[in-house]
Write a protein that holds these residues in place. Sequence first.
Motif, PDB file in Angstrom:
ATOM      1  N   GLU A  47      -2.164 -17.669   2.699  1.00  0.00           N
ATOM      2  CA  GLU A  47      -3.172 -18.613   2.236  1.00  0.00           C
ATOM      3  C   GLU A  47      -4.109 -18.016   1.189  1.00  0.00           C
ATOM      4  N   ARG A  48      -4.419 -16.719   1.301  1.00  0.00           N
ATOM      5  CA  ARG A  48      -5.295 -16.127   0.280  1.00  0.00           C
ATOM      6  C   ARG A  48      -4.663 -16.267  -1.101  1.00  0.00           C
ATOM      7  N   MET A  49      -3.392 -15.911  -1.211  1.00  0.00           N
ATOM      8  CA  MET A  49      -2.727 -16.004  -2.510  1.00  0.00           C
ATOM      9  C   MET A  49      -2.625 -17.457  -2.958  1.00  0.00           C
ATOM     10  N   SER A  50      -2.393 -18.361  -2.027  1.00  0.00           N
ATOM     11  CA  SER A  50      -2.310 -19.777  -2.369  1.00  0.00           C
ATOM     12  C   SER A  50      -3.638 -20.285  -2.914  1.00  0.00           C
ATOM     13  N   GLU A  51      -4.737 -19.928  -2.252  1.00  0.00           N
ATOM     14  CA  GLU A  51      -6.057 -20.373  -2.684  1.00  0.00           C
ATOM     15  C   GLU A  51      -6.503 -19.699  -3.971  1.00  0.00           C
ATOM     16  N   TYR A  52      -6.012 -18.502  -4.205  1.00  0.00           N
ATOM     17  CA  TYR A  52      -6.450 -17.721  -5.366  1.00  0.00           C
ATOM     18  C   TYR A  52      -5.451 -17.768  -6.517  1.00  0.00           C
ATOM     19  N   CYS A  53      -4.649 -18.810  -6.572  1.00  0.00           N
ATOM     20  CA  CYS A  53      -3.740 -18.974  -7.710  1.00  0.00           C
ATOM     21  C   CYS A  53      -3.678 -20.442  -8.117  1.00  0.00           C
ATOM     22  N   PRO A  54      -3.846 -20.741  -9.401  1.00  0.00           N
ATOM     23  CA  PRO A  54      -3.818 -22.142  -9.855  1.00  0.00           C
ATOM     24  C   PRO A  54      -2.412 -22.703 -10.021  1.00  0.00           C
ATOM     25  N   TYR A  55      -1.373 -21.874  -9.826  1.00  0.00           N
ATOM     26  CA  TYR A  55      -0.012 -22.297 -10.141  1.00  0.00           C
ATOM     27  C   TYR A  55       0.916 -22.082  -8.945  1.00  0.00           C
ATOM     28  N   ASP A  56       1.951 -22.934  -8.855  1.00  0.00           N
ATOM     29  CA  ASP A  56       3.030 -22.669  -7.917  1.00  0.00           C
ATOM     30  C   ASP A  56       3.829 -21.480  -8.448  1.00  0.00           C
ATOM     31  N   LEU A  57       4.179 -20.542  -7.561  1.00  0.00           N
ATOM     32  CA  LEU A  57       4.918 -19.371  -8.010  1.00  0.00           C
ATOM     33  C   LEU A  57       5.558 -18.667  -6.826  1.00  0.00           C
ATOM     34  N   GLU A  58       6.327 -17.618  -7.112  1.00  0.00           N
ATOM     35  CA  GLU A  58       6.853 -16.742  -6.077  1.00  0.00           C
ATOM     36  C   GLU A  58       6.010 -15.483  -6.039  1.00  0.00           C
ATOM     37  N   ASN A  59       5.696 -15.017  -4.828  1.00  0.00           N
ATOM     38  CA  ASN A  59       4.912 -13.790  -4.730  1.00  0.00           C
ATOM     39  C   ASN A  59       5.794 -12.567  -4.933  1.00  0.00           C
ATOM     40  N   TYR A  60       5.241 -11.392  -4.679  1.00  0.00           N
ATOM     41  CA  TYR A  60       5.975 -10.151  -4.932  1.00  0.00           C
ATOM     42  C   TYR A  60       7.202 -10.001  -4.043  1.00  0.00           C
ATOM     43  N   TYR A  61       7.279 -10.809  -2.965  1.00  0.00           N
ATOM     44  CA  TYR A  61       8.401 -10.716  -2.025  1.00  0.00           C
ATOM     45  C   TYR A  61       9.372 -11.884  -2.174  1.00  0.00           C
ATOM     46  N   GLY A  62       9.194 -12.675  -3.229  1.00  0.00           N
ATOM     47  CA  GLY A  62      10.089 -13.792  -3.471  1.00  0.00           C
ATOM     48  C   GLY A  62       9.783 -15.025  -2.668  1.00  0.00           C
ATOM     49  N   GLU A  63       8.613 -15.083  -2.005  1.00  0.00           N
ATOM     50  CA  GLU A  63       8.232 -16.229  -1.200  1.00  0.00           C
ATOM     51  C   GLU A  63       7.521 -17.260  -2.069  1.00  0.00           C
ATOM     52  N   PHE A  64       7.799 -18.536  -1.820  1.00  0.00           N
ATOM     53  CA  PHE A  64       7.158 -19.602  -2.588  1.00  0.00           C
ATOM     54  C   PHE A  64       5.694 -19.727  -2.181  1.00  0.00           C
TER      55      PHE A  64
END
Length: 251
Positions: free
Chosen positions: A83-100
């Motif tokens: 959730e931190r990465m979701s809240e702190y990013c304005p775009y849909d993306l994959e994180n460093y582990y390939g997770e949406f």
Amino acid sequence: MIEKKYIEMEGIFSGSRVVNIYLPNDYHQRRKKYPVLYMFDGHNLFFDEEAAFGKSWGMKEYLENNDVQLIVVGIQCSFEGNERMSEYCPYDLENYYGEFIKGKGNEYLEWMINVIKPMIDSEYRTKTDRKNTLIGGSSMGGLMAAYAGIKYSDVFSKCACLSSSFELCYDKFMEDVISSQPRKGTKFYMDIGSTELENEYRRVEYTSYMLEICHKLQSKGCNCYPRLIPGGEHNEASWEKQVPVFMEYLL
């Protein structure tokens, strides 16, 4: 001094958050109004015992020892899954582990602007105009501070963007920079540490991202201070050392 508030999240966000509010030394002795700096990862700013990795930015000591005339509002992030990465990013993306990751960053900023800022302005003596409203953060929080500066420069005029995670969404972010019309004179402090990445190619690549963003923002009339920090790392101990630098530049 630090005051704490507990905020219940609503809508697409979940849980409650702690908001740490630093008030200047003379706040209760004077009737003056103060500028406000809003910061992400508010649990990491003031107390080692609250910091996620046991080391804070030491901002309370810096602000008190230098009698900085500034209110700092640190908003705790979510600790649930991604959730931190979701809240702190304005775009849909994959994180460093390939997770949406579903990007909720724009909605989060609107929550800050429409809920948190009015609350702070109503309960504390603040200077409410954009000239006196700042925003800052590190890593994903640095990305968000930069995004706020290009998308909401009518609210925020000064942005501290430390070790910003531009690499996750550089193309999308640059598209927004190119299409945006931030107010002239909006200030951006940006940095990256020389030892944040072990791979030399990636260090050069990420530094290039920061410099290209600064160049494009300057072409739009913004003021940028990009820094490559020798020996700088991606952690709170390193960011603590940059506090005097970005404070002096922004203020």
